[in-house]
Design a protein around this motif. Structure first.
Motif, PDB file in Angstrom:
ATOM      1  N   LEU A  97      -3.424 -17.174  65.045  1.00 31.45           N
ATOM      2  CA  LEU A  97      -3.537 -16.615  66.506  1.00 31.45           C
ATOM      3  C   LEU A  97      -4.215 -15.387  66.866  1.00 31.45           C
ATOM      4  CD1 LEU A  97       0.300 -17.616  67.357  1.00 31.45           C
ATOM      5  CD2 LEU A  97      -1.872 -18.946  67.873  1.00 31.45           C
ATOM      6  N   CYS A  98      -3.931 -14.244  66.054  1.00 32.28           N
ATOM      7  CA  CYS A  98      -4.701 -13.324  66.198  1.00 32.28           C
ATOM      8  C   CYS A  98      -5.953 -13.244  65.976  1.00 32.28           C
ATOM      9  CB  CYS A  98      -4.329 -11.975  65.425  1.00 32.28           C
ATOM     10  SG  CYS A  98      -2.378 -11.724  65.958  1.00 32.28           S
ATOM     11  N   GLY A  99      -6.310 -14.032  64.892  1.00 24.89           N
ATOM     12  CA  GLY A  99      -7.844 -14.115  64.577  1.00 24.89           C
ATOM     13  C   GLY A  99      -8.449 -15.095  64.974  1.00 24.89           C
ATOM     14  N   THR A 100      -7.940 -16.353  65.738  1.00 27.94           N
ATOM     15  CA  THR A 100      -8.965 -17.310  66.239  1.00 27.94           C
ATOM     16  C   THR A 100      -8.742 -17.169  67.644  1.00 27.94           C
ATOM     17  OG1 THR A 100      -8.691 -18.446  64.014  1.00 27.94           O
ATOM     18  CG2 THR A 100      -9.470 -19.766  66.035  1.00 27.94           C
ATOM     19  N   VAL A 101      -7.395 -17.655  67.858  1.00 30.82           N
ATOM     20  CA  VAL A 101      -7.082 -18.013  69.629  1.00 30.82           C
ATOM     21  C   VAL A 101      -7.352 -16.669  70.358  1.00 30.82           C
ATOM     22  CG1 VAL A 101      -5.443 -18.789  71.209  1.00 30.82           C
ATOM     23  CG2 VAL A 101      -5.339 -19.802  68.773  1.00 30.82           C
ATOM     24  N   VAL A 102      -6.746 -15.592  70.034  1.00 32.34           N
ATOM     25  CA  VAL A 102      -6.901 -14.426  71.127  1.00 32.34           C
ATOM     26  C   VAL A 102      -8.367 -13.855  71.051  1.00 32.34           C
ATOM     27  CG1 VAL A 102      -6.222 -12.043  71.321  1.00 32.34           C
ATOM     28  CG2 VAL A 102      -4.459 -13.656  70.520  1.00 32.34           C
ATOM     29  N   PRO A 103      -8.966 -13.699  69.858  1.00 32.42           N
ATOM     30  CA  PRO A 103     -10.651 -13.699  70.108  1.00 32.42           C
ATOM     31  C   PRO A 103     -11.329 -14.667  71.163  1.00 32.42           C
ATOM     32  CG  PRO A 103      -9.979 -13.191  67.909  1.00 32.42           C
ATOM     33  CD  PRO A 103      -8.827 -14.028  68.352  1.00 32.42           C
ATOM     34  N   PHE A 104     -10.990 -15.732  70.951  1.00 27.60           N
ATOM     35  CA  PHE A 104     -11.596 -16.937  71.717  1.00 27.60           C
ATOM     36  C   PHE A 104     -11.155 -16.514  73.255  1.00 27.60           C
ATOM     37  CE2 PHE A 104     -11.731 -21.370  73.299  1.00 27.60           C
ATOM     38  CZ  PHE A 104     -12.822 -21.749  72.810  1.00 27.60           C
ATOM     39  N   VAL A 105     -10.073 -16.342  73.468  1.00 27.69           N
ATOM     40  CA  VAL A 105      -9.462 -15.890  74.857  1.00 27.69           C
ATOM     41  C   VAL A 105     -10.331 -14.669  75.364  1.00 27.69           C
ATOM     42  CG1 VAL A 105      -7.513 -15.566  76.407  1.00 27.69           C
ATOM     43  CG2 VAL A 105      -7.310 -17.203  74.431  1.00 27.69           C
ATOM     44  N   ARG A 106     -10.339 -13.669  74.429  1.00 23.76           N
ATOM     45  CA  ARG A 106     -11.078 -12.622  74.744  1.00 23.76           C
ATOM     46  C   ARG A 106     -12.391 -12.978  75.236  1.00 23.76           C
ATOM     47  NH1 ARG A 106      -9.425  -7.302  73.087  1.00 23.76           N
ATOM     48  NH2 ARG A 106      -7.821  -7.209  72.017  1.00 23.76           N
ATOM     49  N   ILE A 107     -13.187 -13.779  74.619  1.00 30.77           N
ATOM     50  CA  ILE A 107     -14.487 -14.040  74.915  1.00 30.77           C
ATOM     51  C   ILE A 107     -14.828 -14.554  76.277  1.00 30.77           C
ATOM     52  CG2 ILE A 107     -16.623 -15.406  74.213  1.00 30.77           C
ATOM     53  CD1 ILE A 107     -15.640 -14.819  71.362  1.00 30.77           C
ATOM     54  N   ILE A 108     -13.648 -15.769  76.411  1.00 31.31           N
ATOM     55  CA  ILE A 108     -13.729 -16.340  77.569  1.00 31.31           C
ATOM     56  C   ILE A 108     -13.486 -15.364  78.913  1.00 31.31           C
ATOM     57  CG2 ILE A 108     -12.203 -17.853  79.189  1.00 31.31           C
ATOM     58  CD1 ILE A 108     -14.048 -19.387  77.010  1.00 31.31           C
ATOM     59  N   THR A 109     -12.599 -14.397  78.876  1.00 33.49           N
ATOM     60  CA  THR A 109     -12.107 -13.362  79.760  1.00 33.49           C
ATOM     61  C   THR A 109     -13.461 -12.489  79.818  1.00 33.49           C
ATOM     62  OG1 THR A 109      -9.984 -13.470  78.803  1.00 33.49           O
ATOM     63  CG2 THR A 109     -10.256 -11.517  80.529  1.00 33.49           C
ATOM     64  N   ALA A 110     -14.050 -12.213  78.954  1.00 31.84           N
ATOM     65  CA  ALA A 110     -15.447 -11.288  79.136  1.00 31.84           C
ATOM     66  C   ALA A 110     -16.473 -11.911  79.758  1.00 31.84           C
ATOM     67  CB  ALA A 110     -15.835 -10.885  77.644  1.00 31.84           C
ATOM     68  N   VAL A 111     -16.584 -13.347  79.233  1.00 27.42           N
ATOM     69  CA  VAL A 111     -17.617 -14.096  80.078  1.00 27.42           C
ATOM     70  C   VAL A 111     -17.400 -14.200  81.704  1.00 27.42           C
ATOM     71  CG1 VAL A 111     -18.901 -16.139  80.160  1.00 27.42           C
ATOM     72  CG2 VAL A 111     -18.417 -15.181  78.054  1.00 27.42           C
ATOM     73  N   SER A 112     -16.041 -14.486  81.843  1.00 32.37           N
ATOM     74  CA  SER A 112     -15.414 -14.512  83.187  1.00 32.37           C
ATOM     75  C   SER A 112     -15.763 -13.447  84.105  1.00 32.37           C
ATOM     76  CB  SER A 112     -14.112 -14.970  83.276  1.00 32.37           C
ATOM     77  OG  SER A 112     -13.590 -16.082  82.289  1.00 32.37           O
ATOM     78  N   GLY A 113     -15.459 -12.266  83.361  1.00 32.31           N
ATOM     79  CA  GLY A 113     -15.506 -11.015  83.994  1.00 32.31           C
ATOM     80  C   GLY A 113     -17.038 -10.855  84.462  1.00 32.31           C
ATOM     81  N   VAL A 114     -18.137 -10.934  83.362  1.00 34.89           N
ATOM     82  CA  VAL A 114     -19.275 -10.656  83.639  1.00 34.89           C
ATOM     83  C   VAL A 114     -19.920 -11.606  84.623  1.00 34.89           C
ATOM     84  CG1 VAL A 114     -21.561 -10.661  82.511  1.00 34.89           C
ATOM     85  CG2 VAL A 114     -19.715  -9.373  81.386  1.00 34.89           C
ATOM     86  N   SER A 115     -19.408 -12.927  84.692  1.00 33.90           N
ATOM     87  CA  SER A 115     -19.912 -13.764  85.706  1.00 33.90           C
ATOM     88  C   SER A 115     -19.782 -13.456  87.076  1.00 33.90           C
ATOM     89  CB  SER A 115     -19.264 -15.221  85.512  1.00 33.90           C
ATOM     90  OG  SER A 115     -17.786 -14.946  85.943  1.00 33.90           O
ATOM     91  N   ALA A 116     -18.928 -12.382  87.542  1.00 36.08           N
ATOM     92  CA  ALA A 116     -18.691 -11.937  88.851  1.00 36.08           C
ATOM     93  C   ALA A 116     -19.973 -11.179  89.278  1.00 36.08           C
ATOM     94  CB  ALA A 116     -17.703 -10.815  88.727  1.00 36.08           C
ATOM     95  N   ALA A 117     -21.046 -10.911  88.263  1.00 38.92           N
ATOM     96  CA  ALA A 117     -22.182 -10.334  88.723  1.00 38.92           C
ATOM     97  C   ALA A 117     -23.310 -11.472  89.170  1.00 38.92           C
ATOM     98  CB  ALA A 117     -22.927  -9.459  87.711  1.00 38.92           C
ATOM     99  N   ALA A 118     -22.669 -12.862  88.749  1.00 36.80           N
ATOM    100  CA  ALA A 118     -23.887 -13.978  89.158  1.00 36.80           C
ATOM    101  C   ALA A 118     -22.850 -15.021  89.624  1.00 36.80           C
ATOM    102  CB  ALA A 118     -24.189 -14.506  87.724  1.00 36.80           C
ATOM    103  N   PRO A 119     -22.723 -14.737  91.079  1.00 36.63           N
ATOM    104  CA  PRO A 119     -21.776 -15.784  91.806  1.00 36.63           C
ATOM    105  C   PRO A 119     -22.252 -17.207  91.637  1.00 36.63           C
ATOM    106  CG  PRO A 119     -22.676 -13.934  93.270  1.00 36.63           C
ATOM    107  CD  PRO A 119     -23.372 -13.878  91.866  1.00 36.63           C
TER     108      PRO A 119
END
Lengths: 378, 128
Positions: free
Chosen positions: A195-217
């Motif tokens: 969970l800490c080594g695979t799932v959580v980092p995966f979710v982190r990446i998704i969240t970061a990409v979602s956040g950055v995508s705010a700059a590209a509507p």
């Protein structure tokens, strides 16, 4: 004949006098076993905050004294307190994001004059970026807290399992003790590693990409988020199935071995000790029931403690999800499509983290419960 | 000032501009610019309570300073749009387009700290 009557009377007197002594010794044995098994120090392995919250809920330790007098209203009060405590941050972010959405509505309200211009598009991006920053910054600490919680639960399991194993071994379930200790420790380690080594980092990446995508509507995140959710669901599903199945099988096998061993001991004692062999066999059963009491209270404490370790992050996650979904609805209401998409993606990410926490609680609870249930067979 | 007064002002201004255009077309443009500025000023002034309420709300809940930046960006949008519309009224479409581009760049410059913050947060999330 007279001799036999005297002997029988003396034996009967001894048994009658011994009964309360035996009862007292059972309780003395409980306290002794409680201290010696290390159950008294179980709270030391808990994260400080969890120990405090458990004490507030009237569960100060794994002792039968506390576990037999669990006050449901105290637990509910403590849950309400945790909810109130954890709701501050999501509420604050909710207000900020709604303010940003209102600003978008302000721009949108001037559609004919402003909304289609290039300057207004930049303003839309500004609002979406502001919403992303407002929601992402507190989420960063939520991610950290989830990982800390999983690690905290792992630390507790490392302290709890040897104690639980000692109690099981004392009850004569040596095979279950060693098997369960190994199984739960493996479950705990593998789960937290995956969970800490695979799932959580995966979710982190998704969240970061979602956040950055705010700059590209114009960027469409729906498929990416759906794919991520599917992946996480598969990983969690496989992990849960493998863990629960292996625990159940291991518990069943070891408990069956211990049942045979326990019956053999009772048979040997009853058969070899002359005259009072049966009584000793029964005494053995009474000692076993005392140990079973300790085993149940320690097991129940472990289950409750696991729940309490994860309760704050689960509650906060649920509140986060509610807030993000609500803000997303408001964004859709005001036609702020980019912000709505972003909030939905973040809500999905939080949902994945909640699933991770719930899975950990379920796995740890099921593992403890499976061993408790298997132990009853003996 | 209510919307009715504003509408009345706009109609009177329009009639004046049409009348003046027949006699001195160059004054008509000046009149439209002045009138447009007045109407925009009134609009912005009427937004003030809303903006103040949003600011109060943001300070009450300790919302980040980004909120001020977003407000500033919106302000730039309004001013840019007003200037571009005025240029179009004066038949200077290319100038209007340039003003819009300048406004866009100004908005991006204003919200750049937000972009930086977003990137920093995203990197922080990925790094763990």
């Amino acid at each position: 004949m007279m001799k036999k009557v005297i002997i029988t009377t003396i034996l009967a007197a001894i048994i009658m006098l011994a009964a309360p002594i035996a009862e007292a010794s059972v309780y003395d044995g409980y306290d002794e076993l409680y201290e010696e098994s290390g159950a008294a120090e179980l709270t030391d392995f808990l994260p400080e905050e969890t120990a405090e919250k458990l004490a507030d809920a009237g569960i100060g330790s794994a002792s039968e004294e506390y576990m037999a007098n669990i006050d449901v209203s105290a637990i509910l009060d403590s849950v309400m307190e945790i909810t109130a405590e954890e709701s501050r941050q999501p509420l604050k972010v909710g207000v900020t994001v709604i303010a940003a959405i209102l600003l978008t509505a302000l721009v949108g309200g001037l559609k004919d004059s402003l909304a289609d211009t290039r300057a207004a598009q930049a303003a839309y991006v500004a609002v979406a970026v502001f919403a992303a920053v407002s929601a992402l910054t507190p989420l960063l600490s939520y991610f950290d807290d989830v990982i800390k919680t999983i690690e905290g639960a792992n630390t507790f399991e490392r302290g709890f399992i040897p104690v639980f194993a000692a109690v099981l071994a004392a009850s004569g379930q040596t095979v279950t003790a060693s098997g369960s200790a190994a199984a739960i420790l493996t479950v705990s380690e593998i789960s937290s590693a995956v969970l800490c080594g695979t799932v959580v980092p995966f979710v982190r990446i998704i969240t970061a990409v979602s956040g950055v995508s705010a700059a590209a509507p114009d960027m469409s995140l729906d498929t990416v988020v759906a794919f991520a959710e599917k992946c996480v669901r598969w990983i969690l599903g496989i992990l849960a199935t493998v863990v629960v199945a292996s625990l159940t099988i291991s518990g069943m096998v070891t408990a069956a071995t211990d049942t045979v061993a326990g019956k053999a001991v009772r048979f040997v004692v009853s058969g070899t000790v002359p005259i009072i062999g049966g009584a000793v066999g029964e005494a053995l059963a009474s000692v076993k029931s005392c140990v079973a009491l300790l085993k149940t209270s320690v097991g129940a404490f472990g289950i409750i403690a696991c729940g309490y370790i994860f309760l704050p992050v689960i509650i906060r996650g649920v509140l986060w999800r509610l807030t993000l979904e609500m803000c997303s609805c408001v964004a859709e209401l005001f036609s702020a499509g980019a912000v709505a998409k972003l909030l939905k993606a973040l809500s999905s990410a939080v949902g994945m983290l909640i699933s991770v926490c719930i899975l950990m609680v379920i796995m740890l609870t099921v593992s403890a419960a499976a061993i408790l249930t298997a132990g009853k067979a003996g | 000032m209510n919307a009715l007064t504003l509408a009345g002002m706009a109609v009177v201004l329009c009639m004046l501009a049409v009348t003046v255009r027949q006699v001195r077309p160059e004054f008509s443009v000046g009149l439209l610019i002045l009138g447009g500025c007045a109407i925009a000023g009134v609009c912005i002034a009427s937004l003030e309570p809303t903006v103040r309420a949003l600011n109060d709300l943001s300070s009450q809940y300790a919302v980040s300073e980004g909120f001020g930046l977003v407000l500033k960006a919106l302000g730039i949008c309004f001013v840019t749009q007003m200037a571009a519309d005025t240029c179009r009224d004066a038949a200077c479409a290319s100038l209007a387009s340039k003003i819009e581009t300048a406004g866009r760049i100004a908005v991006l410059a204003v919200i750049f700290p937000l972009f930086a913050s977003l990137l920093e947060t995203a990197i922080g999330i990925m790094n763990g």
